[in-house]
Design a protein around this motif. Structure first.
Motif, mmCIF file in Angstrom:
data_model
loop_
_atom_site.group_PDB
_atom_site.id
_atom_site.type_symbol
_atom_site.label_atom_id
_atom_site.label_comp_id
_atom_site.label_asym_id
_atom_site.label_seq_id
_atom_site.Cartn_x
_atom_site.Cartn_y
_atom_site.Cartn_z
ATOM 1 N N ARG A 48 0.968 -1.284 0.028
ATOM 2 C CA ARG A 48 -0.151 -0.058 -0.013
ATOM 3 C C ARG A 48 0.703 1.250 0.031
ATOM 4 N N ALA A 49 2.068 1.216 0.518
ATOM 5 C CA ALA A 49 2.943 2.366 0.486
ATOM 6 C C ALA A 49 3.812 2.173 -0.724
ATOM 7 N N GLY A 50 3.574 1.457 -1.593
ATOM 8 C CA GLY A 50 4.342 1.180 -2.821
ATOM 9 C C GLY A 50 5.799 0.546 -2.829
ATOM 10 N N ILE A 51 5.941 0.032 -1.501
ATOM 11 C CA ILE A 51 6.974 -1.182 -1.416
ATOM 12 C C ILE A 51 6.925 -2.390 -1.949
ATOM 13 N N PRO A 52 7.515 -2.797 -2.980
ATOM 14 C CA PRO A 52 7.591 -4.253 -3.390
ATOM 15 C C PRO A 52 8.021 -5.080 -2.635
ATOM 16 N N SER A 53 7.542 -6.331 -2.574
ATOM 17 C CA SER A 53 8.333 -7.510 -1.632
ATOM 18 C C SER A 53 7.584 -8.830 -2.185
ATOM 19 N N ASP A 54 8.472 -9.934 -2.212
ATOM 20 C CA ASP A 54 8.126 -11.155 -2.125
ATOM 21 C C ASP A 54 7.202 -11.579 -0.770
ATOM 22 N N GLY A 55 6.712 -12.676 -0.717
ATOM 23 C CA GLY A 55 6.019 -12.992 0.500
ATOM 24 C C GLY A 55 6.477 -12.531 1.919
ATOM 25 N N LEU A 56 5.651 -12.116 2.857
ATOM 26 C CA LEU A 56 6.187 -11.673 3.957
ATOM 27 C C LEU A 56 5.080 -11.419 4.769
ATOM 28 N N ARG A 57 5.114 -12.467 5.972
ATOM 29 C CA ARG A 57 4.169 -12.488 6.649
ATOM 30 C C ARG A 57 4.563 -12.879 8.150
ATOM 31 N N GLN A 58 3.676 -12.335 9.016
ATOM 32 C CA GLN A 58 4.058 -12.422 10.832
ATOM 33 C C GLN A 58 3.036 -13.088 11.205
ATOM 34 N N LEU A 59 3.337 -14.390 12.059
ATOM 35 C CA LEU A 59 2.407 -15.168 12.910
ATOM 36 C C LEU A 59 2.682 -14.962 14.391
ATOM 37 N N LEU A 60 1.673 -14.570 14.831
ATOM 38 C CA LEU A 60 1.955 -14.047 16.348
ATOM 39 C C LEU A 60 1.232 -15.361 17.172
ATOM 40 N N TYR A 61 2.234 -16.199 17.998
ATOM 41 C CA TYR A 61 1.464 -17.162 18.918
ATOM 42 C C TYR A 61 1.933 -17.251 20.373
ATOM 43 N N PHE A 62 1.185 -17.672 21.052
ATOM 44 C CA PHE A 62 1.173 -17.988 22.447
ATOM 45 C C PHE A 62 0.108 -18.634 23.147
ATOM 46 N N GLU A 80 6.552 -8.933 26.006
ATOM 47 C CA GLU A 80 7.291 -9.964 25.189
ATOM 48 C C GLU A 80 6.124 -10.933 24.689
ATOM 49 N N ALA A 81 5.112 -10.668 24.915
ATOM 50 C CA ALA A 81 4.151 -12.007 24.508
ATOM 51 C C ALA A 81 3.244 -11.115 23.676
ATOM 52 N N PRO A 82 2.533 -11.486 22.642
ATOM 53 C CA PRO A 82 2.835 -13.037 21.992
ATOM 54 C C PRO A 82 4.235 -13.075 21.318
ATOM 55 N N LEU A 83 4.638 -14.341 21.251
ATOM 56 C CA LEU A 83 6.024 -14.562 20.393
ATOM 57 C C LEU A 83 5.585 -14.421 18.863
ATOM 58 N N LYS A 84 6.521 -14.366 18.094
ATOM 59 C CA LYS A 84 6.548 -13.954 16.652
ATOM 60 C C LYS A 84 7.480 -14.897 15.605
ATOM 61 N N PHE A 85 6.827 -15.470 14.748
ATOM 62 C CA PHE A 85 7.412 -16.038 13.663
ATOM 63 C C PHE A 85 7.293 -15.094 12.454
ATOM 64 N N VAL A 86 8.497 -14.826 11.534
ATOM 65 C CA VAL A 86 8.172 -13.874 10.393
ATOM 66 C C VAL A 86 8.673 -14.936 9.225
ATOM 67 N N VAL A 87 7.868 -15.323 8.157
ATOM 68 C CA VAL A 87 8.037 -16.209 7.250
ATOM 69 C C VAL A 87 8.519 -14.987 6.100
ATOM 70 N N ARG A 88 9.499 -15.272 5.354
ATOM 71 C CA ARG A 88 9.950 -14.326 4.381
ATOM 72 C C ARG A 88 10.163 -15.173 3.206
ATOM 73 N N GLU A 89 9.916 -14.773 1.900
ATOM 74 C CA GLU A 89 10.234 -15.287 0.705
ATOM 75 C C GLU A 89 11.199 -14.274 0.032
ATOM 76 N N ASN A 90 12.414 -14.949 -0.585
ATOM 77 C CA ASN A 90 13.171 -14.172 -1.274
ATOM 78 C C ASN A 90 13.674 -14.978 -2.375
ATOM 79 N N PHE A 91 14.811 -14.437 -3.412
ATOM 80 C CA PHE A 91 15.276 -15.051 -4.364
ATOM 81 C C PHE A 91 15.734 -16.457 -3.852
ATOM 82 N N PHE A 92 16.093 -16.827 -2.794
ATOM 83 C CA PHE A 92 17.034 -18.089 -2.407
ATOM 84 C C PHE A 92 15.901 -18.957 -1.993
#
Length: 128
Positions: A48-62, A80-92
Motif C-alpha cells: 500500500r506504500a508502494g514498496i514491492p516485496s516477495d511473500g512476507l507474513r508475521q504469525l503471532l502465537y502464544f 514480550e508476549a505474544p511470540l512471533k515468527f516472520v516468514v519471508r520469501e526471497n530469491f533464495f
C-alpha cells in the motif's frame, strides 16, 4: 553490504514454498499446543506504500497458560508476549525468522525457565 544480526535472532530455511511453509507452521504451532493469535500480511501492508516485496507474513502465537506464568512471576515481561515468527520469501527460497524466547524472557527475574521452555517449543515448531 554485510548484514549483521544479533545472536538472539534465529533464522531457519524452509524446505517448502511460501504458502506451504505458512500452512506447515500453523499446523506445527497447533501441534505444540500453542495458539496462532494473529497473522499480519506485511507484504500487503507495505504494498500500500508502494514498496514491492516477495511473500512476507508475521504469525503471532502464544498460549494463556504461559501468560499466567508471566503474570504470576514477573508481570513486567508481559510486553514480550505474544511470540512471533516472520516468514519471508526471497530469491533464495523461504526463511523463518524469530527472536529467541530464551533471550526475551531470560532478561526478567524468575522467568529463565519459561524462556528455556518456550525456546524448545519455538525450535520444535520450525523443525520440518
Amino acid at each position: 553490504m554485510v548484514i549483521s544480526t544479533p545472536l538472539e535472532n534465529i533464522c531457519v530455511e524452509s524446505p517448502f514454498d511460501f504458502e506451504e511453509t505458512l500452512k506447515t507452521l500453523r499446523e506445527n504451532i497447533a501441534g505444540a499446543e500453542m495458539m496462532v493469535l494473529h497473522e499480519i500480511d506485511t507484504q500487503a501492508i507495505i504494498a500500500r506504500a508502494g514498496i514491492p516485496s516477495d511473500g512476507l507474513r508475521q504469525l503471532l502465537y502464544f498460549h494463556p497458560r504461559y501468560m499466567r506464568r508471566v503474570l504470576e512471576t514477573n508481570s513486567a515481561a508481559v510486553i514480550e508476549a505474544p511470540l512471533k515468527f516472520v516468514v519471508r520469501e526471497n530469491f533464495f527460497g523461504v526463511s523463518i525468522h524469530r527472536i529467541s524466547p530464551r533471550f526475551l524472557f531470560g532478561r526478567y527475574a524468575g522467568l529463565d525457565s519459561l524462556g528455556e521452555e518456550l525456546e524448545e517449543v519455538a525450535a520444535h515448531v520450525v523443525r520440518f
